[in-house]
Design an enzyme around this catalytic site. Sequence first.
Site, mmCIF file in Angstrom:
data_model
loop_
_atom_site.group_PDB
_atom_site.id
_atom_site.type_symbol
_atom_site.label_atom_id
_atom_site.label_comp_id
_atom_site.label_asym_id
_atom_site.label_seq_id
_atom_site.Cartn_x
_atom_site.Cartn_y
_atom_site.Cartn_z
ATOM 1 N N ASP A 67 0.826 -1.210 0.000
ATOM 2 C CA ASP A 67 0.000 0.000 0.000
ATOM 3 C C ASP A 67 0.861 1.261 0.000
ATOM 4 O O ASP A 67 2.082 1.208 0.183
ATOM 5 C CB ASP A 67 -0.948 -0.010 1.204
ATOM 6 C CG ASP A 67 -0.269 -0.394 2.517
ATOM 7 O OD1 ASP A 67 0.970 -0.347 2.581
ATOM 8 O OD2 ASP A 67 -0.976 -0.730 3.473
ATOM 9 N N HIS A 138 -7.423 -4.706 10.408
ATOM 10 C CA HIS A 138 -7.186 -4.430 8.979
ATOM 11 C C HIS A 138 -5.910 -5.119 8.488
ATOM 12 O O HIS A 138 -5.009 -5.426 9.264
ATOM 13 C CB HIS A 138 -7.178 -2.925 8.681
ATOM 14 C CG HIS A 138 -5.994 -2.167 9.185
ATOM 15 N ND1 HIS A 138 -6.075 -0.900 9.696
ATOM 16 C CD2 HIS A 138 -4.671 -2.493 9.257
ATOM 17 C CE1 HIS A 138 -4.882 -0.472 10.036
ATOM 18 N NE2 HIS A 138 -4.006 -1.428 9.790
HETATM 19 P P1 PGA Z 1 2.176 -1.656 12.730
HETATM 20 O O1 PGA Z 1 1.002 -1.573 11.668
HETATM 21 O O2 PGA Z 1 3.121 -2.698 12.229
HETATM 22 O O3 PGA Z 1 2.785 -0.284 12.738
HETATM 23 O O4 PGA Z 1 1.546 -2.027 14.021
HETATM 24 C C1 PGA Z 1 0.419 -2.747 11.224
HETATM 25 C C2 PGA Z 1 -0.779 -2.422 10.370
HETATM 26 O O5 PGA Z 1 -1.447 -1.398 10.635
HETATM 27 O O6 PGA Z 1 -1.068 -3.191 9.448
#
Ligand code: PGA
Length: 247
Positions: A67, A138
């Site tokens: 993304d 998510h």
């Molecule tokens: P993070 O984010 O690794 O910063 O916890 C994971 C995500 O939001 O998919």
Amino acid sequence: MKIICAHDYQDMSRKAANIISAQVIMKPNCVLGLATGGTPLGMYAQLINWYNKGDIDFSEVTTINLDEYRGLPREHEQSYWYFMHKNFFEHINIRLDHVYVPDGANTDAEKACKEYDEIIHRFGGVDMQLLGIGVDGHIGFNEPGAAFELGTHCVDLAESTIEANKRFFASADEVPRQAYTMGIKTIMQARKVLLIANGKAKAKAMRTAFFGPVTPAVPASILQMHPDLTVVADEEAWSECPEVIGQ
Ligand code: PGA
């Protein structure tokens, strides 16, 4: 679904790096789907360390990231393109014409997403997709309620995601409100999926994603249906899953 319980963040990072490393050794010209965020940083550091020791060679690997924020150019310090270069690509022998991140600078969402799906298709799909998980379950920027049948598309970020990501920006107001993300369909088409998670903040998401019903309300729950899913998480992230902690 293969579930692996790591002791802590470092152990999770090393185990995940081992799995990526095995993939690259088994198929040197593989397509890796990569992710940003705090979770994979330790894994990238471990892979860089093994690269420096001569244990792993990325010269034939192609990477396709999950993304990117819509509206952020590559050189913006919070773009995911920038993140990947600073934290990984600059430190290994990957060819820079072998790395792909959705084009955040292209604000024509339809065109940017279509082009990205064409890239994924051109490489014959993703061999191993790395994922983190959001506190709301998510994956990528597929927020609760996301349709399971979408390819790359433009999404409005959930308030909880803006809140979680504001630590990287001067203020919450500066966090972009939209992003381009591989869809659930794209993710499910990867031949293998590796999801990593650590920390208490993810415990509820891990419970609902992997031990609850499969529902668009918890996007990661669809991964229960993936034929080759490995989940590596630390004890804190599994702390609400007695099925795992009690193993
Ligand atoms: P993070 O984010 O690794 O910063 O916890 C994971 C995500 O939001 O998919």
